[in-house]
Design a protein around this motif. Structure first.
Motif, PDB file in Angstrom:
ATOM      1  N   GLN A   1       0.826  -1.202   0.000  1.00 23.40           N
ATOM      2  CA  GLN A   1       0.000   0.000   0.000  1.00 23.40           C
ATOM      3  C   GLN A   1       0.865   1.259   0.000  1.00 23.40           C
ATOM      4  N   PHE A   2       1.949   1.232   0.746  1.00 20.84           N
ATOM      5  CA  PHE A   2       2.865   2.372   0.799  1.00 20.84           C
ATOM      6  C   PHE A   2       3.428   2.694  -0.583  1.00 20.84           C
ATOM      7  N   PHE A   3       3.951   1.683  -1.282  1.00 19.87           N
ATOM      8  CA  PHE A   3       4.520   1.920  -2.607  1.00 19.87           C
ATOM      9  C   PHE A   3       3.447   2.357  -3.602  1.00 19.87           C
ATOM     10  N   CYS A   4       2.281   1.743  -3.553  1.00 15.50           N
ATOM     11  CA  CYS A   4       1.194   2.125  -4.462  1.00 15.50           C
ATOM     12  C   CYS A   4       0.742   3.562  -4.193  1.00 15.50           C
ATOM     13  N   ALA A   5       0.625   3.938  -2.934  1.00 20.44           N
ATOM     14  CA  ALA A   5       0.197   5.296  -2.584  1.00 20.44           C
ATOM     15  C   ALA A   5       1.243   6.327  -3.008  1.00 20.44           C
ATOM     16  N   ALA A   6       2.515   6.015  -2.798  1.00 16.26           N
ATOM     17  CA  ALA A   6       3.582   6.943  -3.213  1.00 16.26           C
ATOM     18  C   ALA A   6       3.567   7.112  -4.728  1.00 16.26           C
ATOM     19  N   TRP A   7       3.363   6.017  -5.452  1.00 13.81           N
ATOM     20  CA  TRP A   7       3.329   6.092  -6.915  1.00 13.81           C
ATOM     21  C   TRP A   7       2.114   6.893  -7.391  1.00 13.81           C
ATOM     22  N   LYS A   8       0.974   6.680  -6.741  1.00 18.01           N
ATOM     23  CA  LYS A   8      -0.236   7.424  -7.102  1.00 18.01           C
ATOM     24  C   LYS A   8      -0.021   8.918  -6.895  1.00 18.01           C
ATOM     25  N   LYS A   9       0.552   9.288  -5.770  1.00 16.30           N
ATOM     26  CA  LYS A   9       0.837  10.707  -5.509  1.00 16.30           C
ATOM     27  C   LYS A   9       1.776  11.262  -6.578  1.00 16.30           C
ATOM     28  N   HIS A  10       2.782  10.488  -6.932  1.00 14.60           N
ATOM     29  CA  HIS A  10       3.728  10.919  -7.965  1.00 14.60           C
ATOM     30  C   HIS A  10       2.989  11.172  -9.286  1.00 14.60           C
ATOM     31  N   LEU A  11       2.157  10.230  -9.687  1.00 12.52           N
ATOM     32  CA  LEU A  11       1.428  10.372 -10.947  1.00 12.52           C
ATOM     33  C   LEU A  11       0.473  11.559 -10.939  1.00 12.52           C
ATOM     34  N   GLU A  12      -0.128  11.814  -9.794  1.00 14.49           N
ATOM     35  CA  GLU A  12      -1.095  12.911  -9.667  1.00 14.49           C
ATOM     36  C   GLU A  12      -0.426  14.231  -9.293  1.00 14.49           C
ATOM     37  N   ARG A  13       0.892  14.207  -9.216  1.00 10.07           N
ATOM     38  CA  ARG A  13       1.679  15.398  -8.872  1.00 10.07           C
ATOM     39  C   ARG A  13       1.268  15.997  -7.526  1.00 10.07           C
ATOM     40  N   LEU A  14       0.940  15.107  -6.606  1.00 11.16           N
ATOM     41  CA  LEU A  14       0.622  15.507  -5.240  1.00 11.16           C
ATOM     42  C   LEU A  14       1.909  15.506  -4.426  1.00 11.16           C
ATOM     43  N   PRO A  15       1.938  16.252  -3.326  1.00 11.39           N
ATOM     44  CA  PRO A  15       3.160  16.265  -2.511  1.00 11.39           C
ATOM     45  C   PRO A  15       3.467  14.886  -1.922  1.00 11.39           C
ATOM     46  N   VAL A  16       4.722  14.504  -2.009  1.00 10.78           N
ATOM     47  CA  VAL A  16       5.200  13.292  -1.343  1.00 10.78           C
ATOM     48  C   VAL A  16       6.123  13.738  -0.222  1.00 10.78           C
ATOM     49  N   VAL A  17       6.119  12.991   0.861  1.00 14.69           N
ATOM     50  CA  VAL A  17       6.907  13.376   2.032  1.00 14.69           C
ATOM     51  C   VAL A  17       7.685  12.181   2.564  1.00 14.69           C
ATOM     52  N   GLY A  18       8.746  12.469   3.267  1.00 14.62           N
ATOM     53  CA  GLY A  18       9.520  11.423   3.931  1.00 14.62           C
ATOM     54  C   GLY A  18       9.965  10.335   2.973  1.00 14.62           C
ATOM     55  N   ALA A  19       9.750   9.101   3.368  1.00 12.86           N
ATOM     56  CA  ALA A  19      10.174   7.948   2.578  1.00 12.86           C
ATOM     57  C   ALA A  19       9.411   7.839   1.260  1.00 12.86           C
ATOM     58  N   GLU A  20       8.260   8.510   1.153  1.00 12.90           N
ATOM     59  CA  GLU A  20       7.521   8.494  -0.110  1.00 12.90           C
ATOM     60  C   GLU A  20       8.344   9.104  -1.248  1.00 12.90           C
ATOM     61  N   ILE A  21       9.169  10.077  -0.920  1.00 10.69           N
ATOM     62  CA  ILE A  21       9.997  10.732  -1.939  1.00 10.69           C
ATOM     63  C   ILE A  21      10.913   9.700  -2.588  1.00 10.69           C
ATOM     64  N   ALA A  22      11.635   8.958  -1.762  1.00 13.35           N
ATOM     65  CA  ALA A  22      12.544   7.933  -2.286  1.00 13.35           C
ATOM     66  C   ALA A  22      11.757   6.818  -2.964  1.00 13.35           C
ATOM     67  N   ALA A  23      10.629   6.417  -2.386  1.00 12.96           N
ATOM     68  CA  ALA A  23       9.831   5.333  -2.964  1.00 12.96           C
ATOM     69  C   ALA A  23       9.337   5.698  -4.357  1.00 12.96           C
ATOM     70  N   ALA A  24       8.860   6.923  -4.537  1.00 11.94           N
ATOM     71  CA  ALA A  24       8.376   7.360  -5.851  1.00 11.94           C
ATOM     72  C   ALA A  24       9.526   7.428  -6.854  1.00 11.94           C
ATOM     73  N   ASP A  25      10.688   7.890  -6.407  1.00 11.17           N
ATOM     74  CA  ASP A  25      11.852   7.955  -7.291  1.00 11.17           C
ATOM     75  C   ASP A  25      12.294   6.556  -7.707  1.00 11.17           C
ATOM     76  N   ILE A  26      12.343   5.653  -6.770  1.00 13.55           N
ATOM     77  CA  ILE A  26      12.727   4.267  -7.064  1.00 13.55           C
ATOM     78  C   ILE A  26      11.718   3.639  -8.027  1.00 13.55           C
ATOM     79  N   ALA A  27      10.444   3.837  -7.760  1.00 19.06           N
ATOM     80  CA  ALA A  27       9.404   3.293  -8.637  1.00 19.06           C
ATOM     81  C   ALA A  27       9.521   3.875 -10.046  1.00 19.06           C
ATOM     82  N   ALA A  28       9.826   5.150 -10.151  1.00 18.35           N
ATOM     83  CA  ALA A  28       9.955   5.788 -11.472  1.00 18.35           C
ATOM     84  C   ALA A  28      11.050   5.129 -12.303  1.00 18.35           C
ATOM     85  N   ARG A  29      12.079   4.605 -11.641  1.00 20.87           N
ATOM     86  CA  ARG A  29      13.176   3.950 -12.344  1.00 20.87           C
ATOM     87  C   ARG A  29      12.882   2.490 -12.670  1.00 20.87           C
TER      88      ARG A  29
END
Length: 143
Positions: free
Chosen positions: A11-39
């Motif tokens: 759920q954490f990785f899916c939520a971070a990715w969703k925020k990234h796609l929707e250009r919503l603010p990501v915080v804390g570990a979500e920042i790294a998770a979204a970056d990792i997922a993008a790669r």
């Protein structure tokens, strides 16, 4: 110590990715998770489907790498490098960067971390940080 469940990690990785796609603010570990997922474009469809992510299993005997284990190991490596823990990991990583791109270098660390964790679990011991760093150096052709 934080010990999330399988579903919480997914759920954490899916939520971070969703925020990234929707250009919503990501915080804390979500920042790294979204970056990792993008790669990892091979995981984008899975991350965009939390229901599929929660219901699917990946087994070693099926020859499949669990995407959430892969992403979690990347996240662990990100944390290790940010605090140089275990000591020497940042220097070992920097040496790899002289010969390969950052994502390839992370995958060297990822393989070594996975093997080190597997060995500790198999032997019923704590993770051997020195063996982990040495494995990175050997795999990277350093001494």
């Amino acid at each position: 110590m934080f010990n999330p469940s399988r579903d919480q990690v997914r759920q954490f990785f899916c939520a971070a990715w969703k925020k990234h796609l929707e250009r919503l603010p990501v915080v804390g570990a979500e920042i790294a998770a979204a970056d990792i997922a993008a790669r990892h474009p091979e995981y984008h469809a899975l991350l965009a489907s939390p229901e599929m992510a929660l219901n699917q299993d990946w087994t070693p005997d099926g020859g499949q790498m669990n995407p959430f284990l892969h992403l979690s190991l990347h996240l662990a490596i990100h944390e290790q490098l940010s605090i140089d823990q275990p000591p020497g990991i940042r220097a070992a990583f920097d040496s790899l960067l002289a010969r390969m791109d950052a994502h390839e270098a992370e995958h060297v660390l990822l393989e070594c971390l996975g093997e080190t964790i597997w060995r500790a679990q198999r032997q019923g011991t704590a993770m051997d940080a020195q063996a982990y760093i040495e494995a990175i150096r050997l795999r990277g052709g350093q001494r």
